[in-house]
Design a protein around this motif. Sequence first.
Motif, PDB file in Angstrom:
ATOM      1  N   THR A  21      -8.987  -3.275  13.240  1.00 32.69           N
ATOM      2  CA  THR A  21     -10.386  -4.151  13.462  1.00 32.69           C
ATOM      3  C   THR A  21     -10.868  -4.516  11.682  1.00 32.69           C
ATOM      4  N   ASP A  22     -10.808  -3.013  11.243  1.00 35.85           N
ATOM      5  CA  ASP A  22     -11.139  -3.220   9.825  1.00 35.85           C
ATOM      6  C   ASP A  22     -10.211  -3.056   8.766  1.00 35.85           C
ATOM      7  N   THR A  23      -8.698  -2.776   8.736  1.00 38.37           N
ATOM      8  CA  THR A  23      -8.322  -3.298   7.836  1.00 38.37           C
ATOM      9  C   THR A  23      -7.075  -4.285   8.238  1.00 38.37           C
ATOM     10  N   GLY A  24      -5.789  -4.573   7.266  1.00 42.09           N
ATOM     11  CA  GLY A  24      -5.309  -5.967   7.772  1.00 42.09           C
ATOM     12  C   GLY A  24      -3.405  -5.392   8.128  1.00 42.09           C
ATOM     13  N   MET A  25      -4.047  -4.110   9.772  1.00 39.81           N
ATOM     14  CA  MET A  25      -3.462  -3.703  10.015  1.00 39.81           C
ATOM     15  C   MET A  25      -1.950  -4.726  10.967  1.00 39.81           C
ATOM     16  N   ALA A  26      -2.899  -5.802  11.217  1.00 37.36           N
ATOM     17  CA  ALA A  26      -2.108  -6.822  12.229  1.00 37.36           C
ATOM     18  C   ALA A  26      -0.995  -7.411  11.008  1.00 37.36           C
ATOM     19  N   THR A  27      -2.185  -7.961   9.940  1.00 40.11           N
ATOM     20  CA  THR A  27      -1.326  -8.417   8.974  1.00 40.11           C
ATOM     21  C   THR A  27       0.115  -7.959   8.308  1.00 40.11           C
ATOM     22  N   TRP A  28      -0.169  -6.647   8.329  1.00 38.12           N
ATOM     23  CA  TRP A  28       0.454  -5.751   7.760  1.00 38.12           C
ATOM     24  C   TRP A  28       2.023  -5.467   8.751  1.00 38.12           C
ATOM     25  N   LEU A  29       1.532  -4.672   9.884  1.00 32.16           N
ATOM     26  CA  LEU A  29       2.598  -5.298  11.181  1.00 32.16           C
ATOM     27  C   LEU A  29       3.431  -6.463  10.952  1.00 32.16           C
ATOM     28  N   LEU A  59       5.360  -7.705  -4.248  1.00 33.74           N
ATOM     29  CA  LEU A  59       4.252  -8.617  -3.613  1.00 33.74           C
ATOM     30  C   LEU A  59       2.824  -7.610  -3.940  1.00 33.74           C
ATOM     31  N   ARG A  60       1.616  -8.367  -4.305  1.00 35.58           N
ATOM     32  CA  ARG A  60       0.965  -8.128  -5.314  1.00 35.58           C
ATOM     33  C   ARG A  60      -0.176  -8.761  -4.013  1.00 35.58           C
ATOM     34  N   SER A  61       0.074  -9.843  -3.646  1.00 34.58           N
ATOM     35  CA  SER A  61      -1.324 -10.422  -2.612  1.00 34.58           C
ATOM     36  C   SER A  61      -0.959  -9.281  -1.219  1.00 34.58           C
ATOM     37  N   LYS A  62      -3.057  -9.293  -0.593  1.00 32.14           N
ATOM     38  CA  LYS A  62      -2.666  -8.812   0.393  1.00 32.14           C
ATOM     39  C   LYS A  62      -2.255  -8.617   1.838  1.00 32.14           C
ATOM     40  N   GLU A  63      -1.959  -9.940   1.591  1.00 31.62           N
ATOM     41  CA  GLU A  63      -1.422 -11.688   2.937  1.00 31.62           C
ATOM     42  C   GLU A  63      -0.119 -11.063   2.577  1.00 31.62           C
ATOM     43  N   ASN A  64       0.708 -10.458   1.883  1.00 30.85           N
ATOM     44  CA  ASN A  64       1.984 -10.547   1.448  1.00 30.85           C
ATOM     45  C   ASN A  64       2.234  -9.016   2.097  1.00 30.85           C
ATOM     46  N   TRP A  65       0.923  -7.484   2.077  1.00 29.79           N
ATOM     47  CA  TRP A  65       1.145  -6.286   2.172  1.00 29.79           C
ATOM     48  C   TRP A  65       2.398  -5.865   3.411  1.00 29.79           C
ATOM     49  N   GLN A  68       3.934  -0.352   4.801  1.00 26.95           N
ATOM     50  CA  GLN A  68       3.924   0.847   4.288  1.00 26.95           C
ATOM     51  C   GLN A  68       2.653   0.890   2.580  1.00 26.95           C
ATOM     52  N   LEU A  69       2.648  -0.465   2.292  1.00 27.40           N
ATOM     53  CA  LEU A  69       1.937  -0.662   1.419  1.00 27.40           C
ATOM     54  C   LEU A  69       0.465  -0.957   1.897  1.00 27.40           C
ATOM     55  N   GLY A  70       0.485  -1.379   2.715  1.00 25.68           N
ATOM     56  CA  GLY A  70      -1.098  -1.607   2.906  1.00 25.68           C
ATOM     57  C   GLY A  70      -1.271   0.349   4.063  1.00 25.68           C
ATOM     58  N   LEU A  71      -1.059   0.449   3.922  1.00 18.46           N
ATOM     59  CA  LEU A  71      -1.949   2.658   4.380  1.00 18.46           C
ATOM     60  C   LEU A  71      -1.504   2.352   2.597  1.00 18.46           C
ATOM     61  N   LYS A  72      -1.047   2.765   1.768  1.00 14.32           N
ATOM     62  CA  LYS A  72      -1.048   3.408   0.612  1.00 14.32           C
ATOM     63  C   LYS A  72      -2.220   2.915   0.364  1.00 14.32           C
ATOM     64  N   ASN A  73      -2.606   1.708   0.037  1.00 15.32           N
ATOM     65  CA  ASN A  73      -4.128   1.026  -0.917  1.00 15.32           C
ATOM     66  C   ASN A  73      -5.087   1.311   0.261  1.00 15.32           C
ATOM     67  N   PHE A  74      -4.747   1.625   1.128  1.00 22.01           N
ATOM     68  CA  PHE A  74      -5.993   1.713   2.315  1.00 22.01           C
ATOM     69  C   PHE A  74      -6.124   2.878   1.723  1.00 22.01           C
ATOM     70  N   VAL A  75      -5.496   4.483   1.666  1.00 18.96           N
ATOM     71  CA  VAL A  75      -5.876   5.640   1.301  1.00 18.96           C
ATOM     72  C   VAL A  75      -6.249   5.480  -0.303  1.00 18.96           C
ATOM     73  N   ALA A  76      -5.987   4.912  -1.210  1.00 20.25           N
ATOM     74  CA  ALA A  76      -6.410   4.807  -2.387  1.00 20.25           C
ATOM     75  C   ALA A  76      -7.774   4.385  -2.299  1.00 20.25           C
ATOM     76  N   ASN A  77      -8.193   3.181  -1.648  1.00 17.36           N
ATOM     77  CA  ASN A  77      -9.167   2.146  -2.156  1.00 17.36           C
ATOM     78  C   ASN A  77     -11.025   3.510  -1.316  1.00 17.36           C
ATOM     79  N   ASN A  78     -10.356   4.589  -0.541  1.00 17.85           N
ATOM     80  CA  ASN A  78     -11.251   5.261  -0.178  1.00 17.85           C
ATOM     81  C   ASN A  78     -11.917   6.553  -0.627  1.00 17.85           C
ATOM     82  N   LEU A  79     -13.004   6.628  -1.760  1.00 15.86           N
ATOM     83  CA  LEU A  79     -12.912   7.984  -2.250  1.00 15.86           C
ATOM     84  C   LEU A  79     -12.727   9.124  -1.612  1.00 15.86           C
ATOM     85  N   GLU A  80     -13.131   9.213  -0.290  1.00 17.97           N
ATOM     86  CA  GLU A  80     -12.698  10.352   0.063  1.00 17.97           C
ATOM     87  C   GLU A  80     -11.481  10.547   1.112  1.00 17.97           C
TER      88      GLU A  80
END
Length: 302
Positions: free
Chosen positions: A89-97, A242-248, A251-263
């Motif tokens: 619900t909090d990420t674009g996992m459905a779009t990434w899949l 693929l630069r747009s979030k709707e095209n991620w 693998q690209l989505g999970l990498k950006n999910f980790v990079a965007n979190n400070l912790e």
Amino acid sequence: MAVTELVVVPSTPSDDPGPGPRVDRSTRPASRLGRVVGSILLVAFALALLVPFFWMVLSSFKNPNEVFSVPVRLWPETWHWEHYVELWTDTGMATWLRNTIFLSTVVTFLQVLTGSFAAYGFAKVRFPGRDVLFLLYLGTIAVPWQSYMIPQYIMLAQFRLTNTLLAIIVLQAFGAFGVFLMKQYFESIPEELSEAARIDGLNEYSIWARIMLPLSTPALASLALLTFVNTWNDYLGPLLYLRSKENWTVQLGLKNFVANNLEADYAMLFTGLTISVIPIAVIFLLGQRFFVEGIATSGLKG
């Protein structure tokens, strides 16, 4: 009158086992012990390979502080099932899949189609320079993608294909490995079948579609499985194009999910990794019989 001498050569124990019952070497104690030891070693290696996978799955249910706790805890103290709901619900996992499934399916279909079609030409059709052309095409496997990555990107940018899923499809629609794999399998099919089909009036396209493909199910399944897994796990291609979030992709989505979190929330990361691995595991389990058969028979002729 000539006298013929009859020479009797005594048989050795290896030539004449004697009137007694033959001993099956496979039933000897040493042979049975070897099979038992071999089975135990295979089971031990299999468990060693599966331990990281189980640890990843169990870590997806842990508290973030429990993932790398010392001493290591395999089982979570409290099962956090809400990680899967939050990730969905909090990420674009459905779009990434959805993007990953679309790319993997389309690329797999195109590689199986183009690879089998080109392999039939190299294996069954005679034309001048066939062997030289095949060796040149096969030699592209040895050229690393990083060596022509930038010119390829410039070319696709000029065609305005960057930041689209079509860029990944165009890049991976053809593969020399698939042609090599299918050519080896096609060469194991008797030439008499193709000759009989030509006598009956079939053209080369009909022979490929109606005779070669139905007889090459194991090799086609092997190529499809390998292509699907490679496309699913591809990271560098989507990272470049693929630069747009709707095209991620996943693998690209999970990498950006980790990079965007400070912790870094490794529990949530392992949750996403578990979701991304499940489709591949299911597909491999369903197609492993064809995969093993296709790989084992692709190098056989006759």
